[in-house]
Design a protein around this motif. Structure first.
Motif, PDB file in Angstrom:
ATOM      1  N   TYR A 142       0.851  -1.183   0.000  1.00  0.00           N
ATOM      2  CA  TYR A 142       0.000   0.000   0.000  1.00  0.00           C
ATOM      3  C   TYR A 142       0.886   1.232   0.000  1.00  0.00           C
ATOM      4  O   TYR A 142       1.866   1.292   0.744  1.00  0.00           O
ATOM      5  CB  TYR A 142      -0.913   0.026   1.229  1.00  0.00           C
ATOM      6  CG  TYR A 142      -2.004  -1.014   1.189  1.00  0.00           C
ATOM      7  CD1 TYR A 142      -1.732  -2.342   1.483  1.00  0.00           C
ATOM      8  CD2 TYR A 142      -3.303  -0.667   0.852  1.00  0.00           C
ATOM      9  CE1 TYR A 142      -2.731  -3.299   1.437  1.00  0.00           C
ATOM     10  CE2 TYR A 142      -4.308  -1.615   0.808  1.00  0.00           C
ATOM     11  CZ  TYR A 142      -4.015  -2.935   1.100  1.00  0.00           C
ATOM     12  OH  TYR A 142      -5.003  -3.877   1.048  1.00  0.00           O
ATOM     13  N   TYR A 153       1.115   5.696  -0.295  1.00  0.00           N
ATOM     14  CA  TYR A 153       0.387   6.924   0.048  1.00  0.00           C
ATOM     15  C   TYR A 153       1.210   8.145  -0.349  1.00  0.00           C
ATOM     16  O   TYR A 153       2.446   8.102  -0.327  1.00  0.00           O
ATOM     17  CB  TYR A 153       0.166   7.011   1.569  1.00  0.00           C
ATOM     18  CG  TYR A 153      -0.430   5.785   2.212  1.00  0.00           C
ATOM     19  CD1 TYR A 153       0.343   4.668   2.476  1.00  0.00           C
ATOM     20  CD2 TYR A 153      -1.776   5.752   2.572  1.00  0.00           C
ATOM     21  CE1 TYR A 153      -0.189   3.534   3.070  1.00  0.00           C
ATOM     22  CE2 TYR A 153      -2.317   4.635   3.175  1.00  0.00           C
ATOM     23  CZ  TYR A 153      -1.524   3.533   3.416  1.00  0.00           C
ATOM     24  OH  TYR A 153      -2.060   2.418   4.008  1.00  0.00           O
ATOM     25  N   SER A 155       2.942   0.804   3.393  1.00  0.00           N
ATOM     26  CA  SER A 155       2.581  -0.118   4.467  1.00  0.00           C
ATOM     27  C   SER A 155       2.268  -1.475   3.856  1.00  0.00           C
ATOM     28  O   SER A 155       2.021  -1.592   2.655  1.00  0.00           O
ATOM     29  CB  SER A 155       1.384   0.397   5.270  1.00  0.00           C
ATOM     30  OG  SER A 155       0.202   0.382   4.485  1.00  0.00           O
ATOM     31  N   ARG A 156       2.286  -2.513   4.709  1.00  0.00           N
ATOM     32  CA  ARG A 156       1.892  -3.845   4.239  1.00  0.00           C
ATOM     33  C   ARG A 156       0.607  -4.245   4.934  1.00  0.00           C
ATOM     34  O   ARG A 156       0.276  -3.768   5.990  1.00  0.00           O
ATOM     35  CB  ARG A 156       2.993  -4.867   4.519  1.00  0.00           C
ATOM     36  CG  ARG A 156       3.362  -5.020   5.972  1.00  0.00           C
ATOM     37  CD  ARG A 156       4.491  -6.014   6.120  1.00  0.00           C
ATOM     38  NE  ARG A 156       4.932  -6.127   7.503  1.00  0.00           N
ATOM     39  CZ  ARG A 156       4.479  -7.035   8.353  1.00  0.00           C
ATOM     40  NH1 ARG A 156       3.586  -7.916   7.953  1.00  0.00           N
ATOM     41  NH2 ARG A 156       4.921  -7.083   9.590  1.00  0.00           N
ATOM     42  N   ARG A 157      -0.131  -5.099   4.298  1.00  0.00           N
ATOM     43  CA  ARG A 157      -1.411  -5.506   4.845  1.00  0.00           C
ATOM     44  C   ARG A 157      -1.195  -6.378   6.071  1.00  0.00           C
ATOM     45  O   ARG A 157      -0.339  -7.230   6.087  1.00  0.00           O
ATOM     46  CB  ARG A 157      -2.215  -6.273   3.794  1.00  0.00           C
ATOM     47  CG  ARG A 157      -3.676  -6.417   4.134  1.00  0.00           C
ATOM     48  CD  ARG A 157      -4.432  -7.056   2.983  1.00  0.00           C
ATOM     49  NE  ARG A 157      -5.852  -7.108   3.290  1.00  0.00           N
ATOM     50  CZ  ARG A 157      -6.696  -6.146   2.952  1.00  0.00           C
ATOM     51  NH1 ARG A 157      -6.276  -5.117   2.282  1.00  0.00           N
ATOM     52  NH2 ARG A 157      -7.966  -6.238   3.270  1.00  0.00           N
ATOM     53  N   LEU A 158      -1.959  -6.132   7.107  1.00  0.00           N
ATOM     54  CA  LEU A 158      -1.812  -6.900   8.336  1.00  0.00           C
ATOM     55  C   LEU A 158      -3.153  -7.441   8.798  1.00  0.00           C
ATOM     56  O   LEU A 158      -3.422  -7.512   9.969  1.00  0.00           O
ATOM     57  CB  LEU A 158      -1.198  -6.027   9.441  1.00  0.00           C
ATOM     58  CG  LEU A 158       0.271  -5.716   9.324  1.00  0.00           C
ATOM     59  CD1 LEU A 158       0.724  -4.846  10.481  1.00  0.00           C
ATOM     60  CD2 LEU A 158       1.111  -6.989   9.316  1.00  0.00           C
ATOM     61  N   GLY A 159      -3.987  -7.811   7.933  1.00  0.00           N
ATOM     62  CA  GLY A 159      -5.273  -8.351   8.335  1.00  0.00           C
ATOM     63  C   GLY A 159      -6.100  -7.314   9.043  1.00  0.00           C
ATOM     64  O   GLY A 159      -6.267  -6.212   8.562  1.00  0.00           O
ATOM     65  N   ASN A 168      -5.327  -5.863  11.877  1.00  0.00           N
ATOM     66  CA  ASN A 168      -4.540  -4.909  12.664  1.00  0.00           C
ATOM     67  C   ASN A 168      -4.154  -3.717  11.826  1.00  0.00           C
ATOM     68  O   ASN A 168      -4.022  -3.808  10.616  1.00  0.00           O
ATOM     69  CB  ASN A 168      -3.262  -5.585  13.181  1.00  0.00           C
ATOM     70  CG  ASN A 168      -3.581  -6.656  14.185  1.00  0.00           C
ATOM     71  OD1 ASN A 168      -4.440  -6.471  15.039  1.00  0.00           O
ATOM     72  ND2 ASN A 168      -2.914  -7.779  14.078  1.00  0.00           N
ATOM     73  N   TYR A 169      -3.934  -2.607  12.511  1.00  0.00           N
ATOM     74  CA  TYR A 169      -3.499  -1.434  11.771  1.00  0.00           C
ATOM     75  C   TYR A 169      -2.099  -1.666  11.222  1.00  0.00           C
ATOM     76  O   TYR A 169      -1.223  -2.130  11.904  1.00  0.00           O
ATOM     77  CB  TYR A 169      -3.498  -0.186  12.655  1.00  0.00           C
ATOM     78  CG  TYR A 169      -3.036   1.006  11.869  1.00  0.00           C
ATOM     79  CD1 TYR A 169      -1.711   1.408  11.882  1.00  0.00           C
ATOM     80  CD2 TYR A 169      -3.919   1.678  11.040  1.00  0.00           C
ATOM     81  CE1 TYR A 169      -1.291   2.466  11.121  1.00  0.00           C
ATOM     82  CE2 TYR A 169      -3.498   2.744  10.270  1.00  0.00           C
ATOM     83  CZ  TYR A 169      -2.181   3.134  10.316  1.00  0.00           C
ATOM     84  OH  TYR A 169      -1.767   4.179   9.539  1.00  0.00           O
ATOM     85  N   ALA A 170      -1.908  -1.326   9.958  1.00  0.00           N
ATOM     86  CA  ALA A 170      -0.611  -1.497   9.315  1.00  0.00           C
ATOM     87  C   ALA A 170       0.154  -0.182   9.384  1.00  0.00           C
ATOM     88  O   ALA A 170      -0.292   0.816   8.817  1.00  0.00           O
ATOM     89  CB  ALA A 170      -0.803  -1.929   7.864  1.00  0.00           C
ATOM     90  N   GLU A 171       1.285  -0.182  10.061  1.00  0.00           N
ATOM     91  CA  GLU A 171       2.068   1.030  10.230  1.00  0.00           C
ATOM     92  C   GLU A 171       2.502   1.582   8.892  1.00  0.00           C
ATOM     93  O   GLU A 171       2.954   0.844   8.012  1.00  0.00           O
ATOM     94  CB  GLU A 171       3.293   0.736  11.088  1.00  0.00           C
ATOM     95  CG  GLU A 171       4.210   1.936  11.295  1.00  0.00           C
ATOM     96  CD  GLU A 171       5.438   1.599  12.105  1.00  0.00           C
ATOM     97  OE1 GLU A 171       5.455   0.535  12.752  1.00  0.00           O
ATOM     98  OE2 GLU A 171       6.398   2.396  12.074  1.00  0.00           O
ATOM     99  N   GLN A 172       2.368   2.874   8.762  1.00  0.00           N
ATOM    100  CA  GLN A 172       2.851   3.541   7.564  1.00  0.00           C
ATOM    101  C   GLN A 172       4.273   4.030   7.817  1.00  0.00           C
ATOM    102  O   GLN A 172       4.538   4.705   8.812  1.00  0.00           O
ATOM    103  CB  GLN A 172       1.940   4.718   7.201  1.00  0.00           C
ATOM    104  CG  GLN A 172       0.562   4.257   6.743  1.00  0.00           C
ATOM    105  CD  GLN A 172      -0.354   5.402   6.378  1.00  0.00           C
ATOM    106  OE1 GLN A 172       0.080   6.458   5.936  1.00  0.00           O
ATOM    107  NE2 GLN A 172      -1.647   5.183   6.561  1.00  0.00           N
ATOM    108  N   PHE A 201       7.346   6.334   6.449  1.00  0.00           N
ATOM    109  CA  PHE A 201       7.431   7.564   5.670  1.00  0.00           C
ATOM    110  C   PHE A 201       8.817   7.796   5.108  1.00  0.00           C
ATOM    111  O   PHE A 201       9.826   7.423   5.709  1.00  0.00           O
ATOM    112  CB  PHE A 201       7.046   8.767   6.541  1.00  0.00           C
ATOM    113  CG  PHE A 201       5.566   8.882   6.747  1.00  0.00           C
ATOM    114  CD1 PHE A 201       4.918   8.111   7.687  1.00  0.00           C
ATOM    115  CD2 PHE A 201       4.815   9.746   5.959  1.00  0.00           C
ATOM    116  CE1 PHE A 201       3.547   8.197   7.867  1.00  0.00           C
ATOM    117  CE2 PHE A 201       3.444   9.833   6.127  1.00  0.00           C
ATOM    118  CZ  PHE A 201       2.810   9.060   7.077  1.00  0.00           C
TER     119      PHE A 201
END
Lengths: 116, 113
Positions: A31, A33, A95-99, A101-105, A107
């Motif tokens: 992902y 941004y 970021s990577r998908r984590l199901g 859970n929030y996926a840390e971005q 920067f």
């Protein structure tokens, strides 16, 4: 830790010209941004991108803006034509998908764009 | 819409004193709250995150507790160090994968000897 690179760090361009901002995201991230920060103002979301498509964009993401990531290379933000109000620091994140859970971005350090 | 408020633009204090940076937010949804730190000419880096009401989260000597009743997520540290001088951003994201971050204006922390 994982690093996001942004090229160039600074760009000065004449109004009306095209500019491409480049982002090298973390290698296994899916992902991507872009955020925009005008001097003295808060950072604002522009767009996010997954699987070759824009998922969500804000009202700041004008028709003159486009994003792409051809063949897993740089994730780019293109502005054509540029306007004076495009002068800002542009931050890329990934970021990577984590199901569920929030996926840390993560920067990058930003590209400072100055439109004259 | 969602928003994040950081009331202090600049906090200056002496090394060894406690740090408290304020963050309040508005959202209609369940949300994650974050603190990011940005040192000069570097990328913003995640410092803390939380989505659990009234649970303290800690990292690198900093801590914060999400209080949904007051919509706050203040950042604290018991003793400031010179290396803590940086920009600190509070941000929120609605629950769900890879949602956009909504940012506060940021607080510049300057720690003097």
């Amino acid at each position: 830790g994982p690093k996001v690179l942004q090229i160039p760090s600074h760009q000065i361009i004449d109004m009306g010209q095209m500019v491409t901002l480049n982002c090298d995201p973390v290698s296994n991230h899916l992902y991507f941004y872009w955020y925009k920060q005008i001097l003295g103002q808060q950072m604002e979301f522009l767009v996010n991108f997954y699987n070759g498509k824009v998922m969500e964009k804000s009202k700041l993401f004008k028709d003159q803006f486009s994003v792409e990531r051809p063949d897993g290379s740089y994730f780019t933000l293109k502005i054509q034509p540029t306007a004076l109000e495009d002068s800002a620091v542009y931050f890329c994140a990934s970021s990577r998908r984590l199901g569920d859970n929030y996926a840390e971005q993560f920067f990058g350090p930003g590209t400072r764009l100055t439109v004259l | 819409g969602d928003s994040v408020t950081q009331t202090e633009g600049l906090v200056t204090l002496t090394e060894g004193l406690p740090v408290m940076l304020n963050c309040t937010y508005q959202t209609a949804y369940s949300t994650f709250l974050f603190w990011y730190v940005q040192h000069l000419n570097e990328a913003p880096k995640l410092l803390l995150k939380s989505s659990t009401d009234n649970k303290r989260t800690e990292h690198q000597g900093f801590h914060a507790t999400l209080h949904k009743s007051s919509s706050s997520f203040h950042l604290q540290k018991s003793s400031a160090q010179l290396s803590d001088s940086a920009l600190y951003y509070c941000a929120l994201s609605d629950v769900g994968d890879n949602s956009k971050l909504i940012w506060g204006l940021g607080t510049s922390l300057v720690v003097n000897p």
